[in-house]
Scaffold this motif. Sequence first.
Motif, PDB file in Angstrom:
ATOM      1  N   GLU A 139       0.724  -1.183   0.124  1.00 57.16           N
ATOM      2  CA  GLU A 139      -0.160   0.111   0.107  1.00 57.16           C
ATOM      3  C   GLU A 139       0.806   1.368   0.123  1.00 57.16           C
ATOM      4  N   LEU A 140       0.259   2.435  -0.855  1.00 57.91           N
ATOM      5  CA  LEU A 140       1.090   3.641  -0.659  1.00 57.91           C
ATOM      6  C   LEU A 140       1.007   3.961   0.966  1.00 57.91           C
ATOM      7  N   ASN A 141       2.325   4.731   1.280  1.00 57.89           N
ATOM      8  CA  ASN A 141       2.429   5.549   2.499  1.00 57.89           C
ATOM      9  C   ASN A 141       2.351   4.422   3.489  1.00 57.89           C
ATOM     10  N   THR A 142       2.939   3.215   3.551  1.00 57.50           N
ATOM     11  CA  THR A 142       3.474   2.273   4.515  1.00 57.50           C
ATOM     12  C   THR A 142       4.749   1.942   4.362  1.00 57.50           C
ATOM     13  N   PRO A 143       5.121   1.185   5.478  1.00 59.33           N
ATOM     14  CA  PRO A 143       6.808   0.738   5.198  1.00 59.33           C
ATOM     15  C   PRO A 143       6.884  -0.296   4.146  1.00 59.33           C
ATOM     16  N   GLY A 144       5.758  -0.871   3.801  1.00 58.74           N
ATOM     17  CA  GLY A 144       6.134  -1.978   2.491  1.00 58.74           C
ATOM     18  C   GLY A 144       6.895  -1.298   1.475  1.00 58.74           C
ATOM     19  N   THR A 145       7.532  -2.326   0.922  1.00 59.13           N
ATOM     20  CA  THR A 145       8.398  -1.800  -0.423  1.00 59.13           C
ATOM     21  C   THR A 145       8.353  -3.061  -1.462  1.00 59.13           C
ATOM     22  N   ALA A 146       8.332  -2.443  -2.872  1.00 57.37           N
ATOM     23  CA  ALA A 146       8.231  -3.356  -3.691  1.00 57.37           C
ATOM     24  C   ALA A 146       9.628  -3.355  -4.534  1.00 57.37           C
ATOM     25  N   GLY A 147      10.780  -3.018  -3.678  1.00 57.40           N
ATOM     26  CA  GLY A 147      12.092  -2.960  -3.964  1.00 57.40           C
ATOM     27  C   GLY A 147      12.454  -1.997  -5.273  1.00 57.40           C
ATOM     28  N   ALA A 148      12.981  -2.565  -6.302  1.00 57.00           N
ATOM     29  CA  ALA A 148      13.290  -1.807  -7.567  1.00 57.00           C
ATOM     30  C   ALA A 148      12.336  -1.879  -8.697  1.00 57.00           C
ATOM     31  N   TYR A 149      11.117  -2.615  -7.920  1.00 59.64           N
ATOM     32  CA  TYR A 149       9.858  -2.540  -9.137  1.00 59.64           C
ATOM     33  C   TYR A 149       9.213  -1.297  -9.059  1.00 59.64           C
ATOM     34  N   LYS A 150       8.615  -1.097 -10.243  1.00 64.64           N
ATOM     35  CA  LYS A 150       7.885   0.307 -10.529  1.00 64.64           C
ATOM     36  C   LYS A 150       6.404   0.210  -9.914  1.00 64.64           C
ATOM     37  N   GLY A 151       5.933   0.988  -9.339  1.00 62.27           N
ATOM     38  CA  GLY A 151       4.536   1.244  -8.536  1.00 62.27           C
ATOM     39  C   GLY A 151       4.361   0.482  -7.559  1.00 62.27           C
ATOM     40  N   LYS A 152       3.133   0.761  -6.799  1.00 62.56           N
ATOM     41  CA  LYS A 152       2.800  -0.138  -5.632  1.00 62.56           C
ATOM     42  C   LYS A 152       1.474  -0.474  -5.853  1.00 62.56           C
ATOM     43  N   LYS A 153       0.801  -0.717  -4.788  1.00 64.56           N
ATOM     44  CA  LYS A 153      -0.790  -1.108  -4.789  1.00 64.56           C
ATOM     45  C   LYS A 153      -1.554  -0.147  -5.688  1.00 64.56           C
ATOM     46  N   ARG A 154      -2.678  -0.756  -6.434  1.00 68.49           N
ATOM     47  CA  ARG A 154      -3.488  -0.118  -7.437  1.00 68.49           C
ATOM     48  C   ARG A 154      -2.588   0.385  -8.660  1.00 68.49           C
ATOM     49  N   SER A 155      -1.379   0.035  -8.804  1.00 63.44           N
ATOM     50  CA  SER A 155      -0.788   0.038 -10.024  1.00 63.44           C
ATOM     51  C   SER A 155      -0.257  -1.352 -10.818  1.00 63.44           C
ATOM     52  N   LEU A 156      -0.843  -1.261 -12.030  1.00 63.63           N
ATOM     53  CA  LEU A 156      -0.446  -2.623 -12.687  1.00 63.63           C
ATOM     54  C   LEU A 156       0.857  -2.754 -13.309  1.00 63.63           C
ATOM     55  N   HIS A 157       1.746  -1.773 -12.847  1.00 64.67           N
ATOM     56  CA  HIS A 157       3.098  -2.025 -13.049  1.00 64.67           C
ATOM     57  C   HIS A 157       3.711  -3.038 -12.179  1.00 64.67           C
ATOM     58  N   GLU A 158       4.832  -3.584 -12.120  1.00 65.81           N
ATOM     59  CA  GLU A 158       5.166  -4.729 -11.495  1.00 65.81           C
ATOM     60  C   GLU A 158       5.243  -4.798  -9.997  1.00 65.81           C
ATOM     61  N   GLY A 159       5.591  -3.409  -9.520  1.00 65.02           N
ATOM     62  CA  GLY A 159       5.207  -3.267  -7.990  1.00 65.02           C
ATOM     63  C   GLY A 159       4.083  -3.354  -7.548  1.00 65.02           C
ATOM     64  N   GLY A 160       2.915  -3.357  -8.351  1.00 62.01           N
ATOM     65  CA  GLY A 160       1.737  -3.617  -7.929  1.00 62.01           C
ATOM     66  C   GLY A 160       1.063  -4.715  -8.090  1.00 62.01           C
ATOM     67  N   ILE A 161       1.803  -5.688  -9.073  1.00 66.50           N
ATOM     68  CA  ILE A 161       1.099  -7.130  -9.313  1.00 66.50           C
ATOM     69  C   ILE A 161       2.075  -8.131  -8.908  1.00 66.50           C
ATOM     70  N   ARG A 162       3.331  -7.894  -8.872  1.00 66.74           N
ATOM     71  CA  ARG A 162       4.359  -8.931  -8.750  1.00 66.74           C
ATOM     72  C   ARG A 162       4.528  -9.124  -7.456  1.00 66.74           C
ATOM     73  N   VAL A 163       4.074 -10.237  -6.813  1.00 67.42           N
ATOM     74  CA  VAL A 163       4.168 -10.610  -5.641  1.00 67.42           C
ATOM     75  C   VAL A 163       4.532 -12.015  -5.209  1.00 67.42           C
ATOM     76  N   PRO A 164       5.233 -12.314  -3.841  1.00 67.02           N
ATOM     77  CA  PRO A 164       5.684 -13.765  -3.744  1.00 67.02           C
ATOM     78  C   PRO A 164       4.436 -14.695  -3.517  1.00 67.02           C
TER      79      PRO A 164
END
Length: 234
Positions: free
Chosen positions: A60-85
Amino acid sequence: PCVAGPEHAALYRNYPLKERNYYGCITAMDEQIGRLVSFLKSMKVYENTIILFCSDNGPELNTPGTAGAYKGKKRSLHEGGIRVPAFMVWPDQIKKPQVLKEPCSTSDYLPSLLDMAGITYTNGRELDGESFWPLVIGKSQIRKKELVFCSGHQGVVMESDYKLYYSEGKSELYNIENDPYEKRNLAEQFPSIVDRLFKTLLARMKSYENSFSGKEYGRESYDKVVQEWWNIMK
């Protein structure tokens, strides 16, 4: 709200409040998963139980969670929003740890579980996903069906190494195998791939709309929340 209980928040008392709650909630979740596994083992059914676990989306935005070097976070369909373990455990059938190279989605869960249980899906309704069981047991190396994601004005089609990202009239194309951080837009270089994947996106959106409109499952659930179809092409 991400608020940890007192006992779990206390484990991170030296962290700022937001991180204390975030990490405390993760620890509490880990404990509950541990309780579930312990119970299954006590009932002597753990070995033949399938456990599927994954995050539902990127942090989620504005949380300590991180997507690392992937682009975007929650609600984005870039890898940071949809690539998860994600992982699956089934001790009776999966004897050695392995990693699947092919991406999968929670839409694949239903066809995969049917496949694992030896059940044929015969009622004529189209399943959005594809069984990943052949990938697990080595009968296949690649998935056959494209992965499609939609959110707000965004649409994504993933096929083999390529990912089409569409938003508000603009398309981006990435070789996601070579460029997982989505830094090199190949849309101008490969317009034919963009066109083909965009047609796939339109076709799948139509299929989803048919389901939504009640042609497969009726409208009862949707009508309860007064929800209307949202076309990402608007």
